[in-house]
Every structure is written in C-alpha cells, then in structure tokens.
Scaffold this motif. Structure first.
Motif: not given
Length: 850
Positions: A684, A686-691, A694, A703
């Motif tokens: 949770g 790691y936002d893979k879509t937006n790279k 946190t 980012n």
C-alpha cells in the motif's frame, strides 16, 4: 574514493529486427574520422595515430592481455526516428579472439533510455573481425527499440588481444518514411533561467547558518563509542549518530590557523565527524611519513599538525574516523622486493606476510603516539570512534578485475594449496553488464567453491589479526574491515564479523575510465547526468542497503553526488532523509578542504567548493542528526544463506527486485533465522501506476516518474526536484517555482516543531555552474568546463507562509552575514515571499506569534 574501470560485456541480442540498407544520409557523429583527435569521443583505451583510411588520423587500439578497450560516442535519437544506420571502417592485426564468440575487434551499438540504461537488449554487432584483415567497411541498419532516447556506437577490442584500427565511423537516423533526420540537442537545468555571480565567502570559518548547537562538545565527553542493540551509543548510554566530511591527503595536516578556522566552519555546518583519509598517500604533500621515500617512520612534523587538528576538532565536538591503510606505497626501501600491483596494497595486503607486518608496524607507531595537545594516546582517545583496516579493497577482486601480478598470484596459489585445497585457485573479475550492481564471475576457471571459501578465510584471518593487534594495544573504539563498494556476499559476510559495516557510494562518479584514467582531465570525464530522484533502482539508498546487516551499525564512509551532474542539489535532502529512515548510523561526504565557497571553481568531489551542497547542509544536518525524519520501525530481511554466499555470483538480487522497499522501510541482510516484516505488508505504500513511494512514517513521498521528493515532518517541510509544473501545498508553506530543478526547504532552527517555533531557516537551492561552462550535445560531458566566477540560477518563484503574517526574513550570505531584510506581500492571514528579490540560498526567519 574509488577509481573504477568499467567493463563492457556483449550478449546475444533479443527483440530488435535488423535490416541491411544501402541508403545513406547525414552523418550525425562528431569527429567521425578522428581528424580532431579525441573530440567527441570517450576514450577508455587506444590512441589517435597519424595514419588513416580517410584523412590523416585513425583510432588504434592495442592489447597484450584481454580486456575491453576502445572508444565510444553517444548521440540523441531524433523525434520520430525509426531506424539507425551504422557504418565504419576497421582493419586488424593479429587479433586473438577471447573465450566468447563475440570477443574480438568490433564496431558495435547500444540503444539507451533517458537515464542511460540499455533498452531492447544487445543488438547484432555492426562489424567484427579477428586475425589480420585489411581495411574493411562494415554497415548495419537497426530498428530503434521502444523507449530508446540515445544511441551509442563503440569501436573496441572486446576482451581479446591484438591490434585494431578504426576510421570514418558514421551514424544516420531515418524517420518512418525513410527521410533523413537532423541531429537534436538536449537542454538541461543549467541552460535555463537567469543567473547571477555567487558572492564568494570571505572567511575560512564561515557558513550560511550556525548549526553548532547540533554538536555536543567536547568530543569524547560521553566516553568511548560502543555498539548497543545494533546501534551506536557512548559508554554512558547516550545515543550516537554522525554526519561528517572527509579530509583528504594534505588537508589532514593543516597549519594551526587553518585548523582553527576549519574546526569553526565545520562546527557551524553541523559536522560532528571527520574522516582522516589518504594520510599515507605518496602523492599527498605532506603525508604522514614526511615524503621521505619510504614509509617506515612517521614524520614528527606531520604528526604535530595532525595532533593539533584532532585537538581543535575535539574541542568543538567533532569526532574522528581514523583510516589506516589507504594509498600507501610499499617500496623496496620498506623491504618489499616485489612491486605491488597498486597503491594501498589492493588485494595483496590481505595475505602477504611482509605487507601485513608493515601494516602492523604502522598501526603500532600511530596508535602508541601521544597527542601533544590532548596529552592522550591515540589508542586511548575517546574522540576517535572508528578505524578501517584497509580502504576500498577485497582479496577477491579490485574494481577493474584481478590485479595480482604473477609473483603475488603464485604466492596466493601456494597458500591455497597449503590449506589442503586441490587444483587451481580461481581468478575472479567483476561483471558490470547488469547495469545495477557489478557481480563476481570467474575469469580463469579453478576449484570455484574451494576458492571462494579460501579467499573468504584470507579476508577474515586478516581482519581478525588486525583486530587482535589493536585490542591488545588498548584500543576501545570500533574497528571495521573495508568499504569496497561492490556487494559480493562473501566479502560482505567477512566484514560483518567486525564491529560495524562501512561502505561508499557516489552518485554519477565521473567516468574516468572513458578518458584513459587521466585525472588531470577529470572535469571532462563523461557522466550520466541523471537525477537520484528519477532512478530509485540504482539510487544511493538502494545501493547502500545492499551492505546493511541486521543488528549491525552502518556508516557510509564516502558519499557524494558529483559535478558536473546538473541535478546534484537533490542529493543531500535525499541521502539525509532516507539515511535517517533506514537508521544508518553515519554518513560522511567526500571531500572537504579549507577553500571558502565561491573563491575557486566547482570540482567533482569537493564539498567546500559546491555552493548547492553547502546550502543543503543547512537542512540535511538537522534531518540526520536530530532525526527530524524518523527511523522506520519495520524491517524487511534480505535473507541469504551459505550457498548464496560461497557460490557464484555471490550476490543477492533481493533489493534489485524490491527496490521500492528501502524508500518505505528498513532493509537489512541476515544469514540467520531472523524474521522481519513480510514485503507484502508494504504494498500500500507503493503506487506503481503513478510511480510513487510513501515511507511507512508518512514523512517522505518520492514521485520518481516526475523526480520530486516531498518531506513533511514536524521540524522539516519542503520539496526538491522538478518543481516547475505544479504548486506544492505543505502544512506550513505553499511553494510555486518556475525553475525546472530546485529545492525549497523550511527547517525549525530550534528543537520545536515548525507549528510552534518562532525561528526557522528557509533554504532555496538552485543549480550552480561555472561561467562559460558548456555541455556536449547529449549533456553527458563538458565541452568547456568554464571558470570562475561561480554562477547560481536566480530562484524564480514564491513561498507562501500559511497563517503567518508577522515575519522577518533576512537573507544570509555564505559566511552567515545578514543582508537587507526582505519585504513580504500579505494576503489575508498569509505572507508571500518573492524569491527573485534575493540572490542567495539561505534565509533566517523570525516569527512573531499571537
């Protein structure tokens, strides 16, 4: 500091179709026939000779022993390019192929992405030859792979022997309809915006701000350093963490006036550790031996200067990391008959009895010496926190592979057999083709597993022998093996047996091996010129965590992001914040001298000449020393075992496959049954879509697609990276910048949270360069290094202080001198600062709260 040799390995190409073409168009290479000598080419072997297929000159590459040697040039791929046509002339004399089918004389090509990493695999070679051949033209046409932004052509001898000549090498690009395309040039941060001449510092003792409050003077007041529950602490239980600099060579032996000002300057910077490095180098003037032609006796004059330096640093609360063997020249006058392959005893110092005895002799002399000013033996000095036995070395291999001469190879082979081993001791080298970390491989086949275990035992025996000696002398401080920055598991495990782990990391170290290791031309050495913030897989924090071991303290003995990289202002917020998140015990920047900032040109490594780095110390020192970014509570274990350690490639790719983890939580190796958190617990974050990563503390957001790091803790708030495309809203401030690459940080000047403190520092850092500085077309090397004055980019933007109206903002110069107070624009409950009104990086802010 490492002096690396890069090795290029070519494999079978997968994924690009190849079409032969008779069409020609404009050649986009610079100096393709070498008529302008080396202009435009990275030379990592070979020479320009007065003989050519066309014109008067050509490139000659000759090798008597196999390695990769030659020259390369990179150009940008024009928008809309579909194919690249590569051609060139080559002739050979007595080229003997290496072990692999592709290891011969070659004209070859690689396609690279925007960060310089290969994309699309290895293409087929443009041309290759062995034996003796006449001048022959080779040509190949390539479909450009997806994601490729650059194309690199190489003229090389590929791990073979003989002689090759190259001339009239050409690249042309064509669009989808076959139309010829023109060359494109890149722009970068140092091409943009307005610039001003940086005001030079006038004092050798000054700094933008005064963080001497972070130091606890005098050094040693809490007793000797120790390891307590896997962390550093003093004998009275006080926790310890270190943020420091390297003093190198002659800078370790300053005159008294210089030592006094140096101690004052470093204390203001918030530096609480100095590593004394390269004291033994023959090229250092003076050195610890007094430059007398041998290294058996210590110079009384040098020792007196060293004593005084340690004395004044100790008074200011600055501790010492004391290096032992770094770059010493073991000579015949010292009793060493067979010349060592490199300065500092690389590889040899681990096993040769004479060289080991000379090291012991040096240790006895140095540590039994009583400081003339502190009146304390070095062996009993609580202001010294650590020593390393040998700098950047391993018995397995050196940066450029195995460097043992036949004499020392025979000696080591004899020791191998005397331990009951059978057969040949393997010869190892490093494989750099992964583009992330070099890994160990066999160059000459032997009894592989036995060789791995034997060499590991050699390292451990050497470390333990030095350890016993120093403990017998009464040394109480911490002892480390070496800081060789290559993650060979066997080497790393050997070092894990010492008191602490040490390692080095440089972001974008100048590629000296591409200018024939000519240190006099280091300003013109190629660089990747990419940002830490956009390369988390290769970034320094990912690299450093590969050396961390569970429940063992870690100090980074050398770190820097090197000039002329245009993105270096991001380095110190990055390394201090993520170093604190990881719980690293010390970070030491390389290097420092007495030069006031702005008086001399910017150089690749020297912090005291780097205005952007110096200004960022104002925020980085408190982040790290005050723990303004909290250490993660969780930990993920990189589990290794005996098979992984002692079988090739002796490497763990856990962090390569999970490079997001060091930006989220702690990571460390273990070869025991230690259990950490499951990596899936951090999905949770790691936002893979937006790279976007946190941190588990929620204080750091990276980012890496855009190249933006946001810090939001109770005492530090700010943003660094590509700031021009959006506004950034933080609890205390709102930031709007037109500069494409910049940093804006607000830090509490006292120990109070920003929300209640009445004293801040605002640090607004922009790119710096030299007057007249100019990059090449791909922005990967300087064409003109320029000269003084140092230029700084005007900060074009505003900082809005939310809910604060009663502010006094005073710009600070490089000596900490106060300039004219700046006006603010009021809007409701907020105040706005126009950054263009001040030409400096650091501001003192006083708040009057209701």
């Amino acid at each position: 500091m490492k002096r690396s040799v890069c090795i290029f390995i070519c494999h079978v190409f997968i994924g690009i179709s190849v079409v032969f073409s008779q069409e020609t168009s404009e050649n986009l290479l610079t100096n393709s026939s070498f008529e302008n000598q080396t202009k435009g080419w990275n030379m990592w072997g070979g020479e320009i000779i007065n003989e050519g297929r066309f014109g008067n000159y050509s490139l000659k590459v000759h090798l008597d022993s196999p390695r990769w040697s030659g020259a390369d040039q990179t150009i940008l791929i024009s928008e809309g390019a579909a194919t690249a046509d590569i051609s060139g002339w080559m002739k050979t004399e007595n080229v003997v192929r290496g072990k692999e089918s592709w290891e011969m004389a070659r004209i070859s090509v690689e396609f690279l992405d925007e960060n310089g990493a290969m994309t699309g695999g290895y293409p087929p070679v443009t041309g290759q030859a062995e034996g003796t051949t006449k001048w022959t033209r080779y040509q190949q046409s390539y479909n450009i792979p997806s994601g490729a932004k650059k194309v690199k052509v190489q003229a090389v001898l590929g791990n073979c022997t003989g002689t090759a000549y190259f001339d009239d090498i050409q690249i042309s690009l064509k669009g989808r309809s076959g139309e010829a395309l023109q060359k494109e040039n890149l722009s970068g941060p140092t091409d943009e915006g307005e610039w001003y001449e940086l005001m030079p510092a006038t004092s050798k003792a000054g700094h933008y701000a005064d963080w001497s409050s972070l130091l606890d003077a005098p050094a040693g007041k809490h007793g000797f350093i120790k390891v307590q529950n896997g962390k550093l602490a003093f004998s009275d239980g006080t926790a310890a963490r270190f943020w420091g600099v390297n003093l190198v060579a002659g800078s370790c032996f300053p005159e008294r006036e210089v030592a006094d000002s140096l101690a004052m300057r470093l204390s203001k910077m918030g530096c609480n550790l100095v590593r004394l490095h390269h004291m033994d180098a023959p090229w250092s003037v003076p050195n610890i031996f007094g430059n007398v032609g041998n290294s058996k006796q210590l110079s009384k004059e040098s020792l007196n200067k060293l004593d005084y330096l340690i004395y004044v640093l100790k008074k200011k609360g600055i501790y010492i990391f004391l290096d032992l063997l770094v770059h010493r020249d073991f000579t015949e006058e010292d009793g060493v008959v067979n010349k060592l392959p490199d300065l500092g005893g690389k590889q040899v110092a681990y096993f040769d009895p004479k060289v080991i005895e000379l090291q012991k002799e040096y240790i006895r002399q140095l540590l039994s010496h009583k400081n003339a000013y502190t009146k304390v033996l070095y062996s009993e000095e609580p202001a010294i926190i650590a020593s390393e036995f040998i700098n950047e070395s391993s018995v397995f291999v050196h940066f450029g592979g195995d460097i043992l001469t036949p004499h020392y190879r025979k000696e080591l082979q004899g020791q191998f057999l005397s331990k009951g081993n059978q057969g040949k001791l393997s010869v190892f080298e490093l494989d750099y083709s992964t583009n992330i970390s070099p890994v160990l491989k066999e160059k000459e086949k032997g009894n592989t597993v036995a060789s791995m275990r034997f060499l590991s035992s050699v390292e451990k025996d050497y470390y333990n022998e030095m350890y016993r000696l120093m403990r017998s002398m009464g040394v109480k401080y911490l002892l480390a093996g070496s800081n060789f920055p290559t993650p060979i598991l066997a080497y790393s495990k050997d070092n894990q047996g010492m008191d602490l782990i040490i390692t080095n990391d440089y972001w974008d170290h100048p590629q000296l091996w591409k200018i024939n290791n000519n240190w006099n031309r280091i300003l013109y050495a190629p660089v990747n010129n990419t940002s830490l913030l956009k390369n988390p897989d290769k970034g320094s924090i990912a690299a450093i965590t590969k050396y961390k071991w569970y429940n063992k303290p870690t100090i980074v003995t050398e770190f820097n992001a090197c000039y002329p990289n245009e993105f270096t202002l991001d380095a110190l917020p990055y390394i201090s914040a993520y170093g604190s998140l990881q719980g690293i015990d010390g970070i030491i920047q390389f290097d420092f001298d007495a030069t006031p900032v702005g008086k001399d040109r910017i150089t690749p490594f020297t912090l005291s000449k780097m205005p952007d780095h110096l200004s960022q110390w104002v925020v980085a020192a408190p982040i790290f020393l005050r723990n303004d970014v909290k250490t993660a509570q969780g930990i993920v274990i990189d589990a290794v075992n005996e098979k992984m350690i002692y079988e090739l490639p002796s490497y763990s790719d856990f962090i390569d496959k999970n490079y997001h983890l060091p930006y989220i939580t702690r990571v460390a190796k273990s070869d025991s049954a230690v259990k950490g958190n499951d990596p899936s617990e951090y999905t949770g974050f790691y936002d893979k879509t937006n790279k976007i990563f946190t941190s588990e503390t929620k204080e750091l957001v990276l980012n890496y697609q855009k190249g933006i790091l946001k810090i939001n803790s109770s005492r530090v708030q700010g943003v660094v990276g590509k700031l021009s495309e959006e506004a950034f809203d933080l609890p205390m401030i709102k930031v709007k910048m037109k500069n494409k690459w910049a940093s804006v940080m607000l830090v509490s000047k006292d120990t109070l949270p920003l929300s209640v403190s009445e004293n801040f520092y605002l640090i607004v850092t922009t790119p710096c360069k030299m007057k007249g500085q100019k990059f090449n077309e791909t922005r990967t090397a300087l064409e003109d290094a320029g000269n003084v004055p140092v230029l700084a980019q005007v900060a074009d933007g505003e900082v809005i202080f939310k809910g604060l109206k009663n502010l006094k903002i005073t710009p600070l110069g490089p000596d900490g001198e106060k300039m004219k107070q700046l006006p603010l624009t009021l809007s409701g409950e907020d105040s706005s600062l126009d950054l263009k009104k001040a030409k400096t990086f650091v501001f003192e802010i006083k708040v009057k709260r209701n």
